[in-house]
Design an enzyme around this catalytic site. Structure first.
Site, PDB file in Angstrom:
ATOM      1  N   ARG A  82       0.773  -1.082   0.011  1.00  0.00           N
ATOM      2  CA  ARG A  82       0.184   0.029   0.006  1.00  0.00           C
ATOM      3  C   ARG A  82       0.905   1.082  -0.037  1.00  0.00           C
ATOM      4  O   ARG A  82       1.739   1.452   0.785  1.00  0.00           O
ATOM      5  CB  ARG A  82      -0.802   0.065   1.283  1.00  0.00           C
ATOM      6  CG  ARG A  82      -1.671   1.110   1.141  1.00  0.00           C
ATOM      7  CD  ARG A  82      -2.830   1.247   2.256  1.00  0.00           C
ATOM      8  NE  ARG A  82      -3.722   2.499   2.189  1.00  0.00           N
ATOM      9  CZ  ARG A  82      -4.772   2.749   3.283  1.00  0.00           C
ATOM     10  NH1 ARG A  82      -5.097   1.853   3.781  1.00  0.00           N
ATOM     11  NH2 ARG A  82      -5.431   3.949   2.887  1.00  0.00           N
ATOM     12  N   ARG A  91      -7.191   1.273  -2.797  1.00  0.00           N
ATOM     13  CA  ARG A  91      -6.096   0.734  -2.023  1.00  0.00           C
ATOM     14  C   ARG A  91      -5.942  -0.702  -2.316  1.00  0.00           C
ATOM     15  O   ARG A  91      -7.070  -1.400  -2.298  1.00  0.00           O
ATOM     16  CB  ARG A  91      -6.204   1.193  -0.471  1.00  0.00           C
ATOM     17  CG  ARG A  91      -7.039   0.956   0.131  1.00  0.00           C
ATOM     18  CD  ARG A  91      -8.536   1.338   0.041  1.00  0.00           C
ATOM     19  NE  ARG A  91      -8.653   3.008   0.205  1.00  0.00           N
ATOM     20  CZ  ARG A  91      -8.597   3.602   1.239  1.00  0.00           C
ATOM     21  NH1 ARG A  91      -8.849   2.810   2.618  1.00  0.00           N
ATOM     22  NH2 ARG A  91      -8.821   4.813   1.541  1.00  0.00           N
ATOM     23  N   ASP A  94      -6.619  -2.074   3.297  1.00  0.00           N
ATOM     24  CA  ASP A  94      -6.995  -1.090   4.445  1.00  0.00           C
ATOM     25  C   ASP A  94      -7.194  -2.019   5.520  1.00  0.00           C
ATOM     26  O   ASP A  94      -7.979  -2.866   5.517  1.00  0.00           O
ATOM     27  CB  ASP A  94      -8.166  -0.136   3.970  1.00  0.00           C
ATOM     28  CG  ASP A  94      -8.318   0.741   4.829  1.00  0.00           C
ATOM     29  OD1 ASP A  94      -7.421   1.334   5.571  1.00  0.00           O
ATOM     30  OD2 ASP A  94      -9.764   1.251   5.105  1.00  0.00           O
ATOM     31  N   ASP A  96      -8.481  -1.293   9.366  1.00  0.00           N
ATOM     32  CA  ASP A  96      -8.823  -0.368  10.450  1.00  0.00           C
ATOM     33  C   ASP A  96      -9.341  -1.166  11.779  1.00  0.00           C
ATOM     34  O   ASP A  96      -9.849  -2.191  11.648  1.00  0.00           O
ATOM     35  CB  ASP A  96     -10.045   0.360   9.936  1.00  0.00           C
ATOM     36  CG  ASP A  96      -9.665   1.102   8.652  1.00  0.00           C
ATOM     37  OD1 ASP A  96      -8.758   1.733   8.599  1.00  0.00           O
ATOM     38  OD2 ASP A  96     -10.644   1.350   7.918  1.00  0.00           O
TER      39      ASP A  96
HETATM   40  C1  X6L Z   1     -19.600  12.374   2.652  1.00  0.00           C
HETATM   41  C2  X6L Z   1     -18.281  12.795   2.358  1.00  0.00           C
HETATM   42  C3  X6L Z   1     -20.013  11.265   3.192  1.00  0.00           C
HETATM   43  C4  X6L Z   1     -17.301  11.703   2.490  1.00  0.00           C
HETATM   44  C5  X6L Z   1     -19.291  10.328   3.237  1.00  0.00           C
HETATM   45  C6  X6L Z   1     -17.282   7.933   3.529  1.00  0.00           C
HETATM   46  C7  X6L Z   1     -15.404   9.271   2.832  1.00  0.00           C
HETATM   47  C8  X6L Z   1     -16.582   7.004   3.833  1.00  0.00           C
HETATM   48  C9  X6L Z   1     -14.703   8.297   3.023  1.00  0.00           C
HETATM   49  C10 X6L Z   1     -17.732  10.252   2.990  1.00  0.00           C
HETATM   50  C11 X6L Z   1     -16.969   9.147   3.231  1.00  0.00           C
HETATM   51  C12 X6L Z   1     -15.009   7.050   3.656  1.00  0.00           C
HETATM   52  C13 X6L Z   1     -13.797   1.966   1.748  1.00  0.00           C
HETATM   53  C14 X6L Z   1     -14.870   2.710   1.073  1.00  0.00           C
HETATM   54  C15 X6L Z   1     -13.406   4.037   1.579  1.00  0.00           C
HETATM   55  C16 X6L Z   1     -14.200   0.626   2.026  1.00  0.00           C
HETATM   56  C17 X6L Z   1     -16.223   0.839   0.478  1.00  0.00           C
HETATM   57  C18 X6L Z   1     -14.085   6.186   3.728  1.00  0.00           C
HETATM   58  C19 X6L Z   1     -12.881   6.014   3.491  1.00  0.00           C
HETATM   59  N1  X6L Z   1     -13.075   2.799   2.243  1.00  0.00           N
HETATM   60  N2  X6L Z   1     -16.038   2.038   0.471  1.00  0.00           N
HETATM   61  N3  X6L Z   1     -14.406   4.051   0.953  1.00  0.00           N
HETATM   62  N4  X6L Z   1     -15.160  -0.197   1.353  1.00  0.00           N
HETATM   63  N5  X6L Z   1     -17.256   0.417  -0.011  1.00  0.00           N
HETATM   64  O1  X6L Z   1     -13.486  -0.056   2.653  1.00  0.00           O
HETATM   65  O2  X6L Z   1     -14.619   4.741   4.380  1.00  0.00           O
HETATM   66  S1  X6L Z   1     -12.468   5.612   1.921  1.00  0.00           S
HETATM   67 MG    MG Z   2     -11.081   2.401   6.089  1.00  0.00          MG
HETATM   68 MG    MG Z   3      -7.515   2.831   7.121  1.00  0.00          MG
END
Ligand code: X6L
Ligand code: MG
Ligand code: MG
Length: 164
Positions: A82, A91, A94, A96
């Site tokens: 990563r 990525r 990840d 967490d």
């Molecule tokens: C508004 C703005 C609403 C940003 C939500 C939600 C940003 C989640 C980042 C958000 C917002 C994230 C994964 C992912 C990510 C994952 C799936 C994050 C960080 N990681 N989508 N998006 N699975 N399906 O592991 O969670 S990036």
């Molecule tokens: Mg995450």
């Molecule tokens: Mg993370």
């Protein structure tokens, strides 16, 4: 101590990346993987347009304190290749810390429980396989109660488990 980790991958061989992460977690002397969830294919949330994720969760027993566990997770992320690119970008892996016992940790680089876990089906669905009755230490609701409150349309269960 018992903790739950969330895993995600959306680059390369996503199944292999999840398996490799669990293998490396279990190889650490201070971490024992006790249980693994089913794997879920999930629509990306936040960030740029990117491929669909595979998400899973694992239950671990560990003697590491949260900050050290976080370092170990980061080390494994790097071992799997990563590289930090744009925020919320795709990525290889990840890892967490979603829950650590009933602890609440709030520092610059570590937040437990995972700050948005309660609103993300891609975290709650796999977690509910392992710990449906586990109580969120801040919100006071169980994982299955939290899951009832989120939209699960972007999350599809795959008939596969992470191997360890
Ligand atoms: C508004 C703005 C609403 C940003 C939500 C939600 C940003 C989640 C980042 C958000 C917002 C994230 C994964 C992912 C990510 C994952 C799936 C994050 C960080 N990681 N989508 N998006 N699975 N399906 O592991 O969670 S990036
Ligand atoms: Mg995450
Ligand atoms: Mg993370």
């Amino acid at each position: 101590m018992k903790a739950y980790l969330g895993l995600g991958s959306n680059i390369g061989n996503r199944f292999e990346n999840l398996n490799e992460a669990v293998r490396l977690l279990n190889e650490a002397a201070e971490i024992r993987v006790m249980n693994v969830s089913k794997i879920y294919e999930t629509v990306p949330v936040g960030g740029p347009e990117q491929p669909d994720y595979l998400n899973a969760a694992v239950e671990i027993e560990t003697t590491l304190e949260p900050a050290t566990l976080y370092q170990q997770c980061s080390t494994i992320e790097r071992a799997l290749g990563r590289v930090r690119m744009e925020r919320y970008g795709p990525r290889i892996i990840d890892i967490d810390i979603v829950l650590y016992e009933q602890l609440v940790v709030k520092t610059d680089d570590l937040n437990i429980p995972h700050p948005q876990m309660h609103e993300r089906a891609f975290v709650l669905c796999p977690l509910a396989d392992l710990a449906p009755d586990c109580v969120h230490p801040v919100l006071g609701l169980t994982v299955s109660e939290l899951l009832e409150c989120v939209n699960q349309s972007g999350v599809q269960k795959i008939d596969k488990r992470v191997t360890h």
